[in-house]
Each structure stands twice: as C-alpha cells, then as structure tokens.
Design a protein around this motif. Structure first.
Motif, PDB file in Angstrom:
ATOM      1  N   PHE A 345     -34.353  70.727 -67.306  1.00 25.81           N
ATOM      2  CA  PHE A 345     -33.282  71.435 -66.608  1.00 25.81           C
ATOM      3  C   PHE A 345     -33.150  72.864 -67.117  1.00 25.81           C
ATOM      4  N   GLU A 346     -33.148  73.005 -68.407  1.00 22.06           N
ATOM      5  CA  GLU A 346     -32.965  74.356 -68.952  1.00 22.06           C
ATOM      6  C   GLU A 346     -34.132  75.248 -68.599  1.00 22.06           C
ATOM      7  N   ASP A 347     -35.347  74.700 -68.630  1.00 17.43           N
ATOM      8  CA  ASP A 347     -36.499  75.519 -68.304  1.00 17.43           C
ATOM      9  C   ASP A 347     -36.566  75.825 -66.827  1.00 17.43           C
ATOM     10  N   ALA A 348     -36.168  74.880 -65.986  1.00 17.26           N
ATOM     11  CA  ALA A 348     -36.131  75.180 -64.558  1.00 17.26           C
ATOM     12  C   ALA A 348     -35.132  76.269 -64.284  1.00 17.26           C
ATOM     13  N   THR A 349     -34.014  76.235 -64.989  1.00 13.71           N
ATOM     14  CA  THR A 349     -33.043  77.329 -64.867  1.00 13.71           C
ATOM     15  C   THR A 349     -33.677  78.650 -65.222  1.00 13.71           C
ATOM     16  N   ASP A 350     -34.395  78.621 -66.336  1.00 16.84           N
ATOM     17  CA  ASP A 350     -35.045  79.855 -66.793  1.00 16.84           C
ATOM     18  C   ASP A 350     -36.088  80.324 -65.810  1.00 16.84           C
ATOM     19  N   PHE A 351     -36.788  79.336 -65.183  1.00 15.77           N
ATOM     20  CA  PHE A 351     -37.877  79.698 -64.279  1.00 15.77           C
ATOM     21  C   PHE A 351     -37.377  80.283 -62.976  1.00 15.77           C
ATOM     22  N   ASN A 352     -36.311  79.722 -62.434  1.00 13.58           N
ATOM     23  CA  ASN A 352     -35.891  80.074 -61.088  1.00 13.58           C
ATOM     24  C   ASN A 352     -34.871  81.194 -61.034  1.00 13.58           C
ATOM     25  N   THR A 353     -34.639  81.847 -62.124  1.00 11.71           N
ATOM     26  CA  THR A 353     -33.661  82.926 -62.100  1.00 11.71           C
ATOM     27  C   THR A 353     -34.172  84.093 -62.890  1.00 11.71           C
ATOM     28  N   ARG A 393     -41.987  87.357 -73.637  1.00  8.75           N
ATOM     29  CA  ARG A 393     -41.467  86.483 -72.589  1.00  8.75           C
ATOM     30  C   ARG A 393     -40.805  85.226 -73.165  1.00  8.75           C
ATOM     31  N   PHE A 394     -41.457  84.607 -74.140  1.00  8.35           N
ATOM     32  CA  PHE A 394     -40.982  83.320 -74.626  1.00  8.35           C
ATOM     33  C   PHE A 394     -40.350  83.398 -76.013  1.00  8.35           C
ATOM     34  N   GLY A 395     -40.524  84.514 -76.699  1.00 12.14           N
ATOM     35  CA  GLY A 395     -39.847  84.700 -77.973  1.00 12.14           C
ATOM     36  C   GLY A 395     -40.418  83.848 -79.093  1.00 12.14           C
ATOM     37  N   GLU A 396     -39.774  83.962 -80.243  1.00 13.43           N
ATOM     38  CA  GLU A 396     -40.219  83.217 -81.421  1.00 13.43           C
ATOM     39  C   GLU A 396     -39.621  81.810 -81.424  1.00 13.43           C
ATOM     40  N   PRO A 397     -40.287  80.850 -82.092  1.00 11.94           N
ATOM     41  CA  PRO A 397     -41.637  80.960 -82.659  1.00 11.94           C
ATOM     42  C   PRO A 397     -42.696  80.855 -81.567  1.00 11.94           C
ATOM     43  N   TYR A 398     -43.878  81.359 -81.852  1.00 14.57           N
ATOM     44  CA  TYR A 398     -44.951  81.293 -80.867  1.00 14.57           C
ATOM     45  C   TYR A 398     -46.267  81.050 -81.607  1.00 14.57           C
ATOM     46  N   PRO A 399     -47.245  80.437 -80.950  1.00 17.51           N
ATOM     47  CA  PRO A 399     -48.539  80.200 -81.600  1.00 17.51           C
ATOM     48  C   PRO A 399     -49.276  81.518 -81.809  1.00 17.51           C
ATOM     49  N   GLU A 400     -50.215  81.487 -82.713  1.00 14.38           N
ATOM     50  CA  GLU A 400     -50.965  82.695 -83.061  1.00 14.38           C
ATOM     51  C   GLU A 400     -52.170  82.818 -82.146  1.00 14.38           C
ATOM     52  N   ASN A 437     -42.624  76.933 -68.100  1.00 15.59           N
ATOM     53  CA  ASN A 437     -41.528  77.183 -69.030  1.00 15.59           C
ATOM     54  C   ASN A 437     -41.318  76.018 -69.991  1.00 15.59           C
ATOM     55  N   VAL A 438     -41.442  74.784 -69.485  1.00 19.36           N
ATOM     56  CA  VAL A 438     -41.309  73.626 -70.364  1.00 19.36           C
ATOM     57  C   VAL A 438     -42.414  73.634 -71.417  1.00 19.36           C
ATOM     58  N   PHE A 439     -43.634  73.887 -70.969  1.00 19.06           N
ATOM     59  CA  PHE A 439     -44.784  73.852 -71.876  1.00 19.06           C
ATOM     60  C   PHE A 439     -44.670  74.929 -72.955  1.00 19.06           C
ATOM     61  N   CYS A 440     -44.290  76.154 -72.539  1.00 18.93           N
ATOM     62  CA  CYS A 440     -44.258  77.276 -73.486  1.00 18.93           C
ATOM     63  C   CYS A 440     -42.999  77.273 -74.340  1.00 18.93           C
ATOM     64  N   ASP A 441     -41.865  76.908 -73.737  1.00 17.96           N
ATOM     65  CA  ASP A 441     -40.606  76.980 -74.470  1.00 17.96           C
ATOM     66  C   ASP A 441     -40.382  75.794 -75.392  1.00 17.96           C
ATOM     67  N   HIS A 442     -41.106  74.696 -75.187  1.00 19.58           N
ATOM     68  CA  HIS A 442     -40.867  73.507 -75.986  1.00 19.58           C
ATOM     69  C   HIS A 442     -42.124  73.061 -76.718  1.00 19.58           C
ATOM     70  N   LEU A 443     -43.164  72.751 -75.978  1.00 20.44           N
ATOM     71  CA  LEU A 443     -44.367  72.241 -76.626  1.00 20.44           C
ATOM     72  C   LEU A 443     -45.017  73.283 -77.525  1.00 20.44           C
ATOM     73  N   MET A 444     -45.182  74.495 -76.999  1.00 22.85           N
ATOM     74  CA  MET A 444     -45.871  75.536 -77.765  1.00 22.85           C
ATOM     75  C   MET A 444     -44.990  76.131 -78.859  1.00 22.85           C
ATOM     76  N   LYS A 445     -43.737  75.785 -78.889  1.00 24.56           N
ATOM     77  CA  LYS A 445     -42.845  76.256 -79.949  1.00 24.56           C
ATOM     78  C   LYS A 445     -42.688  75.219 -81.073  1.00 24.56           C
ATOM     79  N   ALA A 446     -43.225  74.026 -80.860  1.00 23.03           N
ATOM     80  CA  ALA A 446     -43.111  72.980 -81.873  1.00 23.03           C
ATOM     81  C   ALA A 446     -43.898  73.370 -83.112  1.00 23.03           C
TER      82      ALA A 446
END
Length: 704
Positions: A345-353, A393-400, A437-446
């Motif tokens: 839900f949060e990522d869809a919000t981020d995506f569609n606005t 775009r996605f902020g910290e943390p982020y993969p190298e 957004n789900v993939f980058c904001d959650h999975l890639m930030k783990a």
C-alpha cells in the motif's frame, strides 16, 4: 542633442520636484522631450483653480508611449527657490512672482500661460549648461520582441529592472539578464550598482529570460551561474513544531533540500507537503534556477502525521486498509486490492503520486520514474546517472552499485582468478512496473540483501524504462556476454520487472560468461536472499575444481620461480665480479694514461723553457779575449758545466745557460761558493762584473 536632453531633464526635475529619475524620464520620453508638454502632464489643467500650482494635486499620468516607461508612483514636492534652474535663479524668481501675484483673489491662471512663463525664464541652450550625464539606451530582447529603455548613467540596476518590469511584466526577482561586460557581470547582480560603473556604451543590447518559464531556463544566461555561487537561506515553518533554517548553495536541487529535511526531521520525502515553491519547479530544479530569493520562507507539513491524526490509527499492519481512504484523499492514488499488504500500500501510494508535493501553485509534475534519460548513447554515462538517480529516488540505505561500464564490471567480477571471482548481478529496473517501489524500497533496502550483494556480487544497474536504453543494453549484453544473456533479458515481461540477472564464469561453463539465474521482482525478502545464497553456493562449488587447479599451477610456478631466481642471482653475482674486474683494469689503464700524459706535457713544457733559454744565450767569447768571465757549475751528479761570459753579461745570461742545460731555475738554486749566496734570489739584471764574479767562479746546483 544629449546636452539638450540633460538640461531638459534637470529643468523638469527642478520645476516639478520629481526626484525619481526614471519617472521624470518617462514623462519626457512620452512627449518626445518637449519640456512644456511634459510639464502640462503633471501641472493642473486650465480649468482647475490654481492658487498654488506647485502644491496642486497632480492628475494621473497617461501610459507613456515608450515600452520601457512606467507610471508615476511618487508624488512631487514644491521646489525651493534655490532649487529652480536658470542663471541667478531667474526662473524661480519669475515663478514665485507669478504664483504670489494677487494670491488673495485666487485668480485662475491658464496652464499654458504659466508654463510659457516658466520655460521662457529657463536657459535651454546646451552651450551655456554643464554636461553632467549622458542618456544610456538599452535594447531588451525578450520573447522575440525588442523593448527600448532609456536611463541616465546615475540610474541603478534596481531602477533598470523596474523599468523592464513595466515593459515586460517580468517580476524583478525572476529577471535573468545577460549581455553585461564580463568584467562587470558580478557588479550587475547588485541592485544598488549604478549603470555608469558597468563599462557600458551609449547603446547596449541585453537579453532577458524569465526564470519562471517552464520552471527554469534550459540555457542559463550569465546571471544564473552568479546565483549558483550564492548561498540561500531557507526558513522552513514546520507545522506544528516551529521554524528551522537551512543554509545551502544555489547548486542544491529541490530534491536535495528535501533529503536534507528528511535527515534533520526524519520526515520521508514522500510524506513532505511543501508550500512556497514557484510555479513550474520540479525536483531536479536547483535553487538558483527556481527563481526564489536568497532568503525565502516555506511551510512544511507531514502528510503521514495529518492522516494519522485524522484516523487515529498507524499506517502499518492491520490498519493499513483503514487508512487507505484517508491517504487516497491526500495522494489521489489508485485503489488497492483488498489483499494488498501495508508495504504494498505504501509503495503503491509512492508510485501513483508525485513524490514531492507543492501546494501554493499548480501541482508539479511527479518525480521522473526513469533513472537514465532517454536516448543515452554511452553506457558509462548511463551507469553513472543510474547510480546517482537511484540513490536520490529511493534514498538510504541502498545497495552498492558499480559505477562504470558493463565491460569494466565484467572484468572486476568474472575475469579474475577463481579465488577472487564474484558473480555479476545485473539489476534491471523499470519505472512503469508496479513492483518497482516495493522491490527497491523494501527488498533492496534490507541489510541482509545489501551485505550479501556487497560481499558476493558486483552489482551493475540499468534502467529499461525507455525502449532506446533497453535496446542499447541488450546490444551490450550480446557483445559483452552472450546472445543468450541478451535474449534472457529481452524475454522478461514488465510484470516481472525489476529483475536481477546473475552472471558467472567457470570452466564448467566453457570459460565463458553465462546467465546462472534470473530473480524476478515478484518475490519476497526471504526468497530473494535464499536465491542469492543458493546461486552463490552453486557457483562457488563449480569454482572449487578450478581453484584447486589454479593452486597446483601456482605451486609449480612458485618452484620454477624460485629456481629461476636462484639461477638469476648466481648469474648476476658472476656478472658483477666480471664487471668489477673489468672496471678495475679500466681504471688502472686510465690512470697510467693520465700519468703518461702528464709526463709528456711536463717534458714538453721543460723542453720549451730550455729552448727559450738556449736561444737567448749570448755568444761565448774566445779564450784570448779580454774582460771575460769563466764559470764552472757543479751538477748534482758531480760533473761540471764550463763556459765563458763577458764581464758585461748579466746574471740572467748565466741563469739561462744553466736552464739551457736542463736545470730549470724553478727546480734548482745556483749557489756561489764564497761568500755563499743564492744567485737565483738576486736581481738578475745585474752584470757579472757588478756581482764581482770576475775573473772566474765556481757555482753549485742544489735542488730546491
């Protein structure tokens, strides 16, 4: 002509009391510099009672003809007697005489009569007045139109910009003017600078750009780099906590400002609602381009706090759907499936606005979903832009991510010894995918994913949003890896993106780089981590045989290298001995040659001295001649030298005789027997008779 205008301007200001040079200019320009007509514009009409023409209210001034003129905004004051023009203030005397005449009866004076009387007393002859200033002309180019503005040299940049505003309706704070002399470009940014100090000519061509057109200028004029070097003070009213201040440079983008706010106040960028940005700005606009003042005020709200305060429930867990209607009102997002999770839900919000929100002007376009601009023709540039835009775009943390070309990433990952080899993970991004957004904001930030990618992989990213960039990258995959890799990437559908292709190289794969696995975006965190670890384990197992073979080869190479080193050391020692021996022999030969050369030179020198002495000897007298002197010189060997001299011969002749026989005076002393004395120390010009060596004498040669 310029002198007439200068005096007309001075007369007009003195009579009317208008201090604003620009306003006075506008009145005179409107009537083609006719003083009487200009005075008629600001003096009362004939039908108005004129008890005091100077203090009477001025009528509204019609719009001037010239585009650079402006309407009157300042009242004028009655001039004093000393301020009025003319020799000995004749004009002032006549004016006040006319004004005070029969004042108690409040006569009506026709304006034309009054102006004629005033102007008749003013000497407008340019030859009799001082030329204090010249009119400067400015041709302002704006929107394929030309605006003419005339100002005196004493006018300031601020006055010029106000005139430009009157002509073009471009506000002063949004005017970017180019065309100034390069050496004075910085001075031209200061409103109080007089235009006479800018090294301008009588006719000047300036270019005006409205900073609000499409948000900012595509091609920056001279002034935007000047604003870029400035420091901006941003005062942010954060409701309800209060006001805080940020000092940033003009190069800072709006996106970076919002990231700074996130670091300071822990407000995610997607939850920031701003009031105060000019129309047309977007997140890539710099503060210098935005058109805001160096000191600017904004209002900031946290949308998440507002929603929670309205709903009294958090935005996570089971209450996500309860809050969805509230967030939909704020973000205007698409409806979610009932099975959507809070994260989705949060990522869809981020995506569609729009990611960043402005509220006091028409809404800004949402943040670009692409991470690489369209039609990128260079993979290195595209990779660099991808890394920078992903982080922003996605902020910290982020993969190298690897910042460079795909070929360099392959070299670093696959084309190394087996022990140092890693897998190449190619992250394929697509901005239009709902999974992004789900993939980058959650999975890639783990943290587990970030650490695994850092330790086991070289991570290379590319954006497939634009077809041009997708086709280019597929061609790169074909050329750098294999056609199979390109085909694999091409066949990944949009609803499976983003995806991660895992590329490896081993002898079991034919010593070529091949695709080992493809991880699609519709995957959970645990599954993603499991896939990464399993692929890594499988790859490392394949590398074990190659690592063992490389170790064995390295051991053989080590033994051979040690043998070669020992042989080389022995060879070098032998060569060093031979070289030392040869060097010693060469040194001895050189020394002998030097000694022989010195001896030869010494022998030649002695022979030269002997010959000179021999040639200078006088003729020896015969035995029967009178006044002769006979000498005997005993040599160091015991032998004697005998010769006859005339008594008039001098001592030098005797010394030359000794030298001619090979005994140089610089090496030997000539000693007389009685009294014992060294003849070489006596003045050699004395005759033998003066030295009382007559008739014969025996001398002894002694080495010095």
């Amino acid at each position: 002509m310029s002198e007439n205008k200068d005096e007309t301007l001075a007369s007009f200001q003195n009579i009317t009391g208008i201090d604003d040079v620009g306003e006075a200019f506008s009145h005179l320009e409107a009537v083609n510099w006719n003083l009487m007509d200009a005075l008629s514009r600001v003096m009362p009409h004939d039908d108005a009672p004129l008890s005091n023409p100077i203090q009477a209210a001025r009528p509204a001034v019609p719009d001037p003809v010239q585009p650079g003129s402006q309407s009157n905004t300042n009242g004028f004051r009655p001039p004093s007697y000393d301020e009025l023009p003319g020799p000995s203030n004749a004009g002032a005397s006549s004016f006040f005489a006319l004004h005070n005449h029969n004042q108690n009866q409040r006569h009506r004076y026709p304006t034309s009569q009054l102006l004629a009387h005033l102007t008749s007393t003013i000497n407008l002859d340019p030859s009799s007045q001082n030329n204090n200033q010249n009119v400067m002309n400015f041709n302002i180019h704006f929107n394929q139109m030309l605006f003419h503005i005339r100002l005196p040299p004493t006018a300031t940049i601020e006055q010029l910009k106000r005139k430009i505003f009157d002509a073009t309706n471009v506000p002063v704070c949004r005017q970017a003017i180019s065309g100034w002399p390069p050496s004075r470009a910085s001075d031209a940014q200061i409103g109080g600078t007089q235009i006479c100090n800018l090294d301008l000519s009588q006719e000047n061509e300036l270019i005006l750009v409205d900073l609000t057109d499409d948000g900012f200028m595509d091609t920056e004029p001279d002034e935007v780099p000047q604003r870029t070097d400035k420091d901006f003070t941003i005062k942010i009213v954060y409701e309800p906590e209060g006001t805080f201040t940020m000092n940033v440079s003009g190069q800072t983008t709006i996106q970076e400002v919002k990231m700074n706010v996130f670091c300071m106040k822990n407000i995610p960028v997607r939850h920031q609602e701003w009031t105060g940005w000019p129309s047309g700005c977007n997140n890539e606009t710099t503060l210098a381009q935005s058109g805001i003042e160096l000191n600017h005020r904004f209002v900031l709200r946290n949308i998440e706090e507002r929603v929670q305060s309205n709903s009294n429930v958090p935005l996570d867990g089971e209450n996500a759907q309860t809050s969805s209607s509230l967030l939909n009102n704020v973000f205007d997002v698409v409806n979610l499936d009932s099975e959507s999770s809070a994260d989705e839900f949060e990522d869809a919000t981020d995506f569609n606005t729009a990611e960043y929100i402005f509220t006091d002007s028409p809404p800004v376009q949402p943040l670009n979903r692409h991470l690489i601009p369209n039609n990128t023709d260079d993979e290195t540039t595209g990779s660099t832009q991808f890394v920078a835009n992903y982080r922003s775009r996605f902020g910290e943390p982020y993969p190298e991510f690897f910042d460079g070309s795909l070929d360099n990433a392959l070299q670093l990952a696959c084309h190394k010894p087996a022990k140092e080899r890693k897998l190449l993970a190619i992250y394929l991004h697509h901005g239009e995918s709902i999974l992004t957004n789900v993939f980058c904001d959650h999975l890639m930030k783990a943290e587990s994913i970030i650490q695994t990618l850092k330790e086991k992989f070289i991570l290379f990213g590319w954006d497939m949003t634009y077809e041009s960039n997708k086709d280019m990258f597929l061609s790169l995959l074909t050329a750098r890896i294999s056609s199979n890799a390109s085909l694999t990437a091409r066949n990944i559908k949009l609803d499976k993106l983003p995806a991660i292709m895992l590329i490896g190289k081993s002898r079991q794969l034919g010593s070529n780089c091949e695709v080992l696995s493809v991880i699609h975006g519709n995957i959970g965190l645990d599954d993603l981590l499991t896939r990464l670890i399993e692929t890594t384990a499988m790859y490392e197992e394949q590398l074990q045989v190659e690592i063992r073979q490389e170790d064995e080869k390295a051991a053989r190479d080590q033994v051979k290298a040690e043998q070669d080193m020992a042989y080389e050391e022995t060879l070098q020692a032998d060569m060093a001995k031979e070289a030392a021996k040869s060097q010693k022999a060469a040194a001895q030969a050189a020394e002998r040659k030097r000694i022989e050369s010195e001896r030869a030179e010494e022998s030649a020198r002695r022979e030269s001295i002997r010959l000179v002495a021999e040639q200078s000897l006088p003729q020896e007298p015969g035995e029967q001649e009178t006044n002769i002197f006979k000498i005997r010189v005993r040599k160091p060997t015991g032998d004697f030298l005998e010769r006859r001299f005339y008594t008039q011969n001098n001592l030098q002749d005797l010394l030359n005789y000794v030298t001619a026989n090979g005994f140089l005076i610089e090496e030997y002393k000539l000693i007389s027997s009685w009294p014992r004395r060294d003849l070489t120390a006596i003045e050699s010009s004395q005759t033998l008779e003066m030295l009382k060596l007559y008739p014969q004498e025996t001398f002894i040669l002694e080495e010095r």
